[in-house]
Design an enzyme around this catalytic site. Sequence first.
Site, short mmCIF file in Angstrom:
data_model
loop_
_atom_site.label_atom_id
_atom_site.label_comp_id
_atom_site.label_asym_id
_atom_site.label_seq_id
_atom_site.Cartn_x
_atom_site.Cartn_y
_atom_site.Cartn_z
N ASP A 55 -42.13 -8.53 29.60
CA ASP A 55 -41.97 -9.02 31.06
C ASP A 55 -43.11 -8.90 31.82
O ASP A 55 -43.96 -8.38 31.16
CB ASP A 55 -40.77 -8.36 31.38
CG ASP A 55 -40.87 -6.88 31.89
OD1 ASP A 55 -42.15 -6.53 31.28
OD2 ASP A 55 -39.85 -6.07 31.69
N SER A 56 -43.00 -8.87 33.25
CA SER A 56 -44.24 -8.95 34.00
C SER A 56 -44.88 -7.38 33.81
O SER A 56 -46.21 -7.28 33.66
CB SER A 56 -44.09 -9.17 35.28
OG SER A 56 -43.26 -10.37 35.49
#
Lengths: 77, 247
Positions: free
Chosen positions: A36-37
């Site tokens: 994820d980011s």
Amino acid sequence: MAEVLDRVTKIIVDRLGVDESEVKLEASFKEDLGADSLDVVELVMELEDEFDMEISDEDAEKIDTVGNAVSYIESKM
Amino acid sequence: MKLEGKTAIVTGASRGIGRSIAIELAKNGANVVVNYSGSEEKAKETAKEVEASGVRALVIRADVSNADDVQAMLKETIGEFGSIDILVNNAGITKDNLLMRMKEEEWDQVMDINLKGVFLTTKAAARPMMKQRKGKIINVSSIVGVMGNAGQANYVASKAGVIGLTKTSAKELAARGINVNAVAPGFIETDMTDELAEDVQASMKKMIPLDRFGKPEDIAKAVVFLASEDADYITGQTIHIDGGMVM
Ligand SMILES: NC(=O)c1ccc[n+]([C@@H]2O[C@H](COP(=O)([O-])OP(=O)(O)OC[C@H]3O[C@@H](n4cnc5c(N)ncnc54)[C@H](OP(=O)(O)O)[C@@H]3O)[C@@H](O)[C@H]2O)c1
């Protein structure tokens, strides 16, 4: 340089818990490696430590695949 | 002791509430970085009181609104103590004026120190905290950030901003074991409130159900709680410490 790829691969395997065989140059952290980011932010932080370099926020945003990371690091060494 | 072996940074710890927070963290076993911007002597006095608890103190001058200063402060902290476990964003100023009279510089200065400062320190401290998979960030907002206050448009906006920033950083950093909370003090007896006119003070007291002004220690005790493992399941919250002024 194979050496850079090896070190980058090890960090990705440790951090993202993926198999070494999945870490191909064209693999995208988010699309292919399940990051994820925030994982990507952390990955960049670890690369900075591993290679003892500072990666600006602007540059960091462009690092989205294994190949990108490797060529960015090689260009700064 | 609740905070044995932890390292804390307290911004604006030379005076007032920040000084009290630094001392209270130290009493609970934490090593404390005493940050200040102008009052070096006072910061050293705070450091002495911190050391009186048998922990280590490090005095660092840094303007929290300056990214380079903040980076350098984090670097020095990690160099000295090896980690950063607790960040208390306390530094703050007021530049009061009626909205219709407020100058742009008054707005900018207050925003830079009170709100941007919290962003800069949070960003810098989150990095080592993410690696540790643990950390506590406590932001000092203000009750007026919740209720509004005539004559403080800049200050109120900055303190309401701190509450929003607290909630957002809590959401972003939760997955990495970092808790972010705020305290919203009411009327606390410090240099900041000494400046208020007597009649303003009297009218404020009428609004306080517990019928007294707060002391810096009232805030410091809550900060210690939020910094401890007792508060591991609390994040994104703003605790009002105001004698019941706003419910
Ligand atoms: N007192 C209250 O009733 C009350 C109520 C609600 C919220 N608060 C909040 O509580 C916090 C502390 O207030 P206080 O009453 O203790 O204020 P204070 O007595 O005026 O102390 C302010 C502190 O902030 C530091 N500071 C100011 N600008 C700074 C900068 N650019 N970089 C680093 N440090 C800076 C000062 O350091 P130097 O002396 O070195 O400049 C000082 O240590 C503030 O955020 C305030 O908004 C206070």
